[in-house]
Design an enzyme around this catalytic site. Structure first.
Site, mmCIF file in Angstrom:
data_model
loop_
_atom_site.group_PDB
_atom_site.id
_atom_site.type_symbol
_atom_site.label_atom_id
_atom_site.label_comp_id
_atom_site.label_asym_id
_atom_site.label_seq_id
_atom_site.Cartn_x
_atom_site.Cartn_y
_atom_site.Cartn_z
ATOM 1 N N CYS A 171 0.750 -1.178 0.112
ATOM 2 C CA CYS A 171 -0.004 -0.091 -0.127
ATOM 3 C C CYS A 171 1.039 1.164 -0.082
ATOM 4 O O CYS A 171 1.310 1.520 0.936
ATOM 5 C CB CYS A 171 -1.089 -0.056 1.377
ATOM 6 N N CYS A 197 -0.279 4.020 2.413
ATOM 7 C CA CYS A 197 -0.103 3.914 3.621
ATOM 8 C C CYS A 197 1.239 4.322 3.994
ATOM 9 O O CYS A 197 1.753 4.419 4.974
ATOM 10 C CB CYS A 197 -0.524 2.312 4.141
ATOM 11 N N ASP A 198 2.353 3.690 3.149
ATOM 12 C CA ASP A 198 3.624 3.405 3.579
ATOM 13 C C ASP A 198 4.657 4.515 2.742
ATOM 14 O O ASP A 198 5.731 4.183 3.307
ATOM 15 C CB ASP A 198 4.041 1.903 3.625
#
Ligand code: NAP
Length: 311
Positions: free
Chosen positions: A136, A139-140
């Site tokens: 992701c 997200c990261d």
């Protein structure tokens, strides 16, 4: 005699646990079934920085523990078991768990079994998930500021993730197993125009290289020659597609061609009255913890109205 509930919630990611909080507060005494990945995909990440209410970030597993505790506080009970079959042909619906040794009955069901990112299945990958291997970018990506990273895949997801990652990374290498990309023209062209993206096509990923708990590169095999080499990178984003966890529902609910559950309009109502779906199992577009949680709330509210009407 099988245990009987007014509502059973399948899955304990943000969608399922939010549904459990709302159903609990509506006095429905929901039973929540953990699958084989309790807490869902967030348990595979480290810091979550985009869930509202946590200005200093929260660890994915901790966020899920908190949601679980909150659901329990409102009367949700938790059981462990992998759902292997459901019978939606009549009410109460029947839910079969594991090898069939346990069955449950429910007046209504909320399906929040999520989707699983497909993984490469190469050595080094499972150990490094959440520590240099991610599925992701939203997200990261932020953790890879000025670092070289790799995005694996040739579809729209890989193009989108790679393009997004160039906001942070010093360089993004797209690694794809064929010469031709699967992605749509527009997404390909956007990636091709980006100076920070380089390409490794017609290569097969064979191992994640890591040292002292840190990803250092991806080993690949060049398909035409069979030669192996390592592409240096501090992060590897695997973007080779997702698989909704709906195998146990085949031929019982209306789904799209990829197996995502279809819901009616803006509601969580599936093709079977009394069965509701929320989270990634019905959402192939947004796939965020906060959107999953929002749809879990909707499912519990739809379910409450349904039970009120039939009772
Ligand atoms: P996808 O279209 O199925 O593409 C997956 C890619 O990963 C393919 O290039 C595939 O290679 C590769 N792959 C699969 N298994 C692999 C393996 N084991 N090892 C190495 N490579 C592997 O999946 P997606 O990109 O996630 O897209 C899914 C759907 O969502 C599509 O309909 C897409 O259009 C849509 N989507 C749209 C957008 C957008 O419009 N903004 C963004 C993301 C996704 P091969 O090509 O060789 O099979």
């Amino acid at each position: 005699m099988a245990d009987s509930y007014r509502v059973i919630i399948l899955g304990t990611g943000p969608a399922g646990l939010t549904a459990a909080i709302y159903a609990g507060r509506a006095n429905l005494e929901p039973m929540v079934l953990d699958g084989n990945e309790p807490g869902g995909q967030l348990t595979l990440t480290t810091e979550v920085e985009n869930f509202p209410g946590f200005p200093d970030a929260v660890q994915g597993p901790e966020l899920m523990d908190q949601m679980r505790a909150q659901a329990k506080r409102f009367g949700a009970t938790m059981q462990t078991g992998q759902v292997t079959a459901v019978d939606l042909s009549r009410r109460p619906f029947k839910v079969t768990v594991d090898d069939g040794s346990q069955t449950y009955l429910a007046d209504s069901l909320i399906i929040s079994t999520g989707a699983s990112a497909k993984m490469l299945g190469v050595p080094g990958e499972s150990e490094m998930i959440g520590h240099g291997i991610s599925t992701c970018a939203t997200c990261d990506g932020f953790f890879y500021r000025n670092k070289p990273i790799i995005a694996v895949g040739g579809g729209d997801s890989a193009m989108e993730e790679a393009t997004f990652l160039t906001r942070f990374a010093s360089q993004v290498t797209i690694v794809h197993r064929r010469k031709q990309l699967r992605a749509s023209k527009v997404m390909q062209e956007r990636a091709r125009r980006n100076d920070k993206i380089t390409w490794e096509l017609d290569v097969t990923p064979t191992a994640i290289m890591h040292q002292d708990g840190q990803v250092v590169g991806l080993q690949i095999r060049e398909n035409p020659t069979g030669n192996s080499r390592v592409i240096a990178a501090e992060g590897v984003f695997v973007a080779i597609g997702h698989q909704p966890n709906t195998q146990f529902l085949k031929e019982q609910l209306d789904m799209d061609e990829l197996g995502y559950i279809r819901t009616a309009g803006v509601t969580s109502q599936t093709s079977v009255p009394g069965v509701f779906a929320c989270g990634d199992v019905m959402d192939r577009r947004y796939r965020q913890a906060v959107t999953a949680a929002g749809s879990g709330c909707k499912a519990a509210m739809d379910c409450e109205k349904y039970l009120e009407a039939i009772e």
